[in-house]
Design a protein around this motif. Structure first.
Motif, PDB file in Angstrom:
ATOM      1  N   SER A 183     -30.314  -3.570  36.645  1.00 19.73           N
ATOM      2  CA  SER A 183     -29.029  -4.099  37.322  1.00 19.73           C
ATOM      3  C   SER A 183     -28.596  -3.453  38.609  1.00 19.73           C
ATOM      4  O   SER A 183     -28.109  -4.196  39.525  1.00 19.73           O
ATOM      5  CB  SER A 183     -27.853  -3.923  36.201  1.00 19.73           C
ATOM      6  OG  SER A 183     -26.804  -4.362  36.621  1.00 19.73           O
TER       7      SER A 183
ATOM      8  N   GLU B 243     -25.744  -8.854  32.301  1.00 21.20           N
ATOM      9  CA  GLU B 243     -25.499 -10.121  31.570  1.00 21.20           C
ATOM     10  C   GLU B 243     -26.087 -11.268  32.320  1.00 21.20           C
ATOM     11  O   GLU B 243     -26.753 -12.242  31.568  1.00 21.20           O
ATOM     12  CB  GLU B 243     -24.052 -10.512  31.319  1.00 21.20           C
ATOM     13  CG  GLU B 243     -23.127  -9.496  30.916  1.00 21.20           C
ATOM     14  CD  GLU B 243     -22.756  -8.251  31.672  1.00 21.20           C
ATOM     15  OE1 GLU B 243     -23.081  -8.316  32.967  1.00 21.20           O
ATOM     16  OE2 GLU B 243     -22.418  -7.183  31.035  1.00 21.20           O
ATOM     17  N   LYS B 244     -26.312 -11.172  33.631  1.00 19.58           N
ATOM     18  CA  LYS B 244     -27.068 -12.467  34.194  1.00 19.58           C
ATOM     19  C   LYS B 244     -28.674 -12.378  33.860  1.00 19.58           C
ATOM     20  O   LYS B 244     -29.239 -13.219  33.679  1.00 19.58           O
ATOM     21  CB  LYS B 244     -27.010 -12.233  35.656  1.00 19.58           C
ATOM     22  CG  LYS B 244     -25.876 -12.566  36.183  1.00 19.58           C
ATOM     23  CD  LYS B 244     -25.143 -14.028  35.995  1.00 19.58           C
ATOM     24  CE  LYS B 244     -24.159 -14.362  36.356  1.00 19.58           C
ATOM     25  NZ  LYS B 244     -23.674 -15.850  36.054  1.00 19.58           N
TER      26      LYS B 244
ATOM     27  N   LEU C  66     -29.875 -11.387  31.283  1.00 21.96           N
ATOM     28  CA  LEU C  66     -29.852 -11.693  29.706  1.00 21.96           C
ATOM     29  C   LEU C  66     -29.552 -12.971  29.101  1.00 21.96           C
ATOM     30  O   LEU C  66     -29.757 -13.513  28.331  1.00 21.96           O
ATOM     31  CB  LEU C  66     -29.319 -10.517  28.798  1.00 21.96           C
ATOM     32  CG  LEU C  66     -29.826  -9.203  28.934  1.00 21.96           C
ATOM     33  CD1 LEU C  66     -28.807  -8.196  27.938  1.00 21.96           C
ATOM     34  CD2 LEU C  66     -31.224  -9.146  28.502  1.00 21.96           C
ATOM     35  N   GLU C  67     -28.899 -13.810  30.142  1.00 26.27           N
ATOM     36  CA  GLU C  67     -28.571 -15.237  29.809  1.00 26.27           C
ATOM     37  C   GLU C  67     -29.670 -16.021  29.699  1.00 26.27           C
ATOM     38  O   GLU C  67     -30.355 -16.026  30.429  1.00 26.27           O
ATOM     39  CB  GLU C  67     -27.699 -15.776  31.042  1.00 26.27           C
ATOM     40  CG  GLU C  67     -26.692 -15.072  31.635  1.00 26.27           C
ATOM     41  CD  GLU C  67     -25.721 -15.604  32.564  1.00 26.27           C
ATOM     42  OE1 GLU C  67     -26.148 -16.568  33.358  1.00 26.27           O
ATOM     43  OE2 GLU C  67     -24.606 -15.666  32.378  1.00 26.27           O
TER      44      GLU C  67
END
Length: 67
Positions: free
Chosen positions: A55, A63-64, A66-67
């Motif tokens: 990151s 989060e991006k 893992l989306e």
């Protein structure tokens, strides 16, 4: 969880293609050991520390990835 890791691997592959990087160059950029990312295809899991490094190096929130 395995599906999420493989999906993240595919996102990293796309990131590398889009940014003209090899997986090895991506690992270097993120201060990861050689073979770390490919190890996920074989059942390994990234640690929280690894996710933070990715990151930070890419400026893309965890989060991006893992989306």
């Amino acid at each position: 969880m395995k599906g999420v890791i493989l999906y993240m691997y595919s996102k990293i592959s796309k990131y590398c293609t889009d940014n003209n990087l090899s997986i090895k160059a991506f690992e270097e950029k993120c201060s990861l050991s050689n073979g770390t990312v490919n190890g996920w295809k074989n059942g390994g899991n990234p640690s929280v520390e690894t996710l933070k490094k990715i990151s930070s190096a890419t400026q893309i929130p965890i989060e991006k990835w893992l989306e």
